[in-house]
Design an enzyme around this catalytic site. Sequence first.
Site, PDB file in Angstrom:
ATOM      1  N   HIS A   8     -23.481  39.188 -28.857  1.00 44.93           N
ATOM      2  CA  HIS A   8     -24.306  40.089 -28.072  1.00 44.93           C
ATOM      3  C   HIS A   8     -23.953  41.715 -28.564  1.00 44.93           C
ATOM      4  O   HIS A   8     -24.810  42.394 -28.180  1.00 44.93           O
ATOM      5  CB  HIS A   8     -24.401  39.844 -26.654  1.00 44.93           C
ATOM      6  CG  HIS A   8     -23.048  40.554 -26.009  1.00 44.93           C
ATOM      7  ND1 HIS A   8     -23.053  41.750 -25.284  1.00 44.93           N
ATOM      8  CD2 HIS A   8     -21.689  39.674 -25.911  1.00 44.93           C
ATOM      9  CE1 HIS A   8     -21.695  41.768 -25.040  1.00 44.93           C
ATOM     10  NE2 HIS A   8     -21.102  40.742 -25.169  1.00 44.93           N
ATOM     11  N   CYS A  12     -13.070  58.576 -11.941  1.00 43.11           N
ATOM     12  CA  CYS A  12     -11.970  59.335 -10.878  1.00 43.11           C
ATOM     13  C   CYS A  12     -11.180  58.241 -10.258  1.00 43.11           C
ATOM     14  O   CYS A  12     -11.680  57.061 -10.423  1.00 43.11           O
ATOM     15  CB  CYS A  12     -12.831  60.181  -9.764  1.00 43.11           C
ATOM     16  SG  CYS A  12     -13.812  59.026  -8.530  1.00 43.11           S
TER      17      CYS A  12
HETATM   18  C1  LIG Z   1     -13.241  44.440 -28.281  1.00 44.63           C
HETATM   19  C2  LIG Z   1     -13.742  43.646 -27.370  1.00 44.63           C
HETATM   20  N1  LIG Z   1     -13.204  42.348 -27.340  1.00 44.63           N
HETATM   21  C3  LIG Z   1     -13.909  41.444 -26.430  1.00 44.63           C
HETATM   22  C4  LIG Z   1     -15.059  41.527 -25.864  1.00 44.63           C
HETATM   23  C5  LIG Z   1     -15.672  40.509 -24.818  1.00 44.63           C
HETATM   24  O1  LIG Z   1     -16.719  39.878 -25.605  1.00 44.63           O
HETATM   25  P1  LIG Z   1     -17.728  39.194 -24.742  1.00 44.63           P
HETATM   26  O2  LIG Z   1     -18.466  40.145 -23.941  1.00 44.63           O
HETATM   27  O3  LIG Z   1     -18.509  38.615 -25.622  1.00 44.63           O
HETATM   28  O4  LIG Z   1     -16.921  38.178 -23.856  1.00 44.63           O
HETATM   29  C6  LIG Z   1     -15.706  42.912 -25.935  1.00 44.63           C
HETATM   30  C7  LIG Z   1     -16.860  43.134 -25.067  1.00 44.63           C
HETATM   31  O5  LIG Z   1     -16.987  43.961 -24.287  1.00 44.63           O
HETATM   32  C8  LIG Z   1     -15.152  43.837 -26.909  1.00 44.63           C
HETATM   33  O6  LIG Z   1     -15.627  45.174 -26.953  1.00 44.63           O
HETATM   34 ZN   LIG Z   2     -14.461  60.455  -7.131  1.00 45.32          ZN
END
Ligand SMILES: Cc1ncc(COP(=O)(O)O)c(C=O)c1O
Ligand SMILES: [Zn+2]
Lengths: 121, 390
Positions: free
Chosen positions: B205, B329
Site C-alpha cells: 500500500h 502534545c
Molecule cells: C517503515 C515502515 N515499516 C513498516 C510499516 C508497516 O507496514 P504495513 O502497514 O504494511 O503493515 C510501515 C507503514 O506504516 C512503515 O512505514
Molecule cells: Zn495538547
Amino acid sequence: MYSKKIIEEFTNPKNVGIIEDADGVGEIGSTIDGDVITVYIKVDDDVLKDVKFKTFGCVVAISTSTMVTQLAKGKTVEEALAISNEDVQDALGGLPKGKDRCSGFALDALHKAIEDYRNKS
Amino acid sequence: MMDIMKRIYMDHSATTPVDPRVVDAMLPYFTEKFGNSSSLHSFGQEAAEALSMARGHVADSIGAREEEIIFTSGGTESDNLALQGVLSREPGKRQHIITSVLEHPAVLSTCDFLKSIGHDVTYVPVSSEGIVDVGDIERAIRDDTVIISIMHANNEIGTIQPIEEIAKIAKDNDVYLHTDAVQSVGKIPVDVDQLGVDMLSISSHKLHGPKGVGALYVREGTSLTPVIFGGGHESGLRPGTENIAGIVGFAKASSIAKERLGTDPARMGRLRDALIKKVFNTIDDVRLNGHATQRLPNNANLSFRHVEGESMLMLLDIAGIAVSTGSACSSRSQHASHVLDSIGLDPDYIHGSIRISLGRENTMDEVDYLAEALQETVAKLRQISSPVEC
Ligand SMILES: Cc1ncc(COP(=O)(O)O)c(C=O)c1O
Ligand SMILES: [Zn+2]
C-alpha cells in the site's frame, strides 16, 4: 474526531492576546510537553472585565483556551472560579478520547491568574 | 489559484491511492478466477499461475528470484517474520539482535516482545541528521548476535541508511541482515544484491497497491522458521490460503513502480526541493529534519518554532491539504515522536513538526499552494502562541 464546535473555535479563536497591565497572569504547561497556556485577566470591582490568552499547543489547547476566556469574561471572580472542566467541554460539544491531559490546562491557567490577582491585591 | 474544494494529498508515506491499472488487474481474481491455488482443478491452476506470475514480478522489482519472495499481509508481518523467524529457530536459547532507535514500531515492538521472552537487543543511536554509525553496529556485535535489522529509509524523516556498508559487517561476522524497505521500494532503486541483505520487507500500500499485502524477501539459504502455523503455503513460512487478488495487485503496482523509477524520483525531488526553498524563503525559524541529501526524494519533514504539529495539520486540512505530524502534545502519546527524539531535536521545535510526503500525482501548483498555506498557517498559530504581540 473533533466536534464542529471545536474546529470552529480553533479556527476563529476569540480573546487572543496579552493584557499589558493585567491584574493577574497564570501560565500552565511546558514546551517539553508541547502545550503552554498563559491567561491574562483584568479585574474591576471583582468582575473579570477582560480575559485574554496566548497558547502554544494542540487543537484542544487552543479551543479550550478561547472557550475558557469567553466563559470567564464578565463573570465575578467567584463565578469564574466555579467554571468546571465539564462546563468547558460541554461548551465545546465534547472532546475526543485521549485528550484528557491538556483539556484542563486552560482552566488551570485561568485559576492561576485569579490566584495571582488575589495574591497581589 | 487552486480550486478550494480540491483536496490535495501529500501523505504518501502513510499510504497511497491504488493505481487504477492495479485495480483492473485485481478484479478478475475476486469473481471469475477465484480459485484456491492449492486446488488441482483448473480454477486452482488459474490461481496458482497468477501467484507465480505475481511472485516473479515482485522479485523482479527488487532484483530477487521468484523463490525468494514470501507473500505476507504487509510490512508489519514481514518485519515480524524476519526477526521472530530467525530467533525462534532455537527456542529457549538467549540470542542477541542489533537494531536502531529509528526503526518503525513493527520492528521496535517485535524487539520488545523478543526481549520479554529473554532475548537481548542493542539499539544503536543515530546522528542529529538521522543516520546510524556503521562503527556502532560493528562494535555491538557479540558472539550471540544472530540478526541486524536496520531500516532502509525512515518513514518520518526519510533518511536513507548505509545498508551496503552494514551488509559487509554482517557478512564478515556471519550475522543475518534484515532491512525494512517499506518506505524505499518504489521511491528509489532497491536491489537486494546491491544492498547485500538477507531479508527485506515490502508493503504494497505504500507503492500504489492495495492494503493488507506485502512480502518478505528471504535470500536463498537463509534459515527461517514460521511464526504462524498451518498448511504449507509460501514455502511453509507463511501458511494460509493466499490473498490472490491482493497479491496480483501488489505485483502490478511493483512493476509500475519499477518502470517509473526512471522519472518519478527526480520529479518528486524537484518538487520537494522547490517546496523546501519556498518555505525557507517565506517562514522564519524553520528546520528541515533528517539528512540534506541522504533522504527519500519525496520526503520533507519540517519543524517550526512556536507552532504545534497537530494544530498545523488541522489548519492545513481545512485548506484542503493532507499531511501528517510526528509530533503531538503529551496528551496523545508519552513523547513527541521517538524519531524526532532520537535526532535530538531542540524542544522549541520538536512539537512543531510536519511530514510532507509527495506522490506521483502531486504537481508544482500544489506545492506552491502548500507553501502559501503553510505561511498562513504558521503566521496564524504564531499569532496565537507567541508571548510577544505580533
Ligand atoms: C517503515 C515502515 N515499516 C513498516 C510499516 C508497516 O507496514 P504495513 O502497514 O504494511 O503493515 C510501515 C507503514 O506504516 C512503515 O512505514
Ligand atoms: Zn495538547
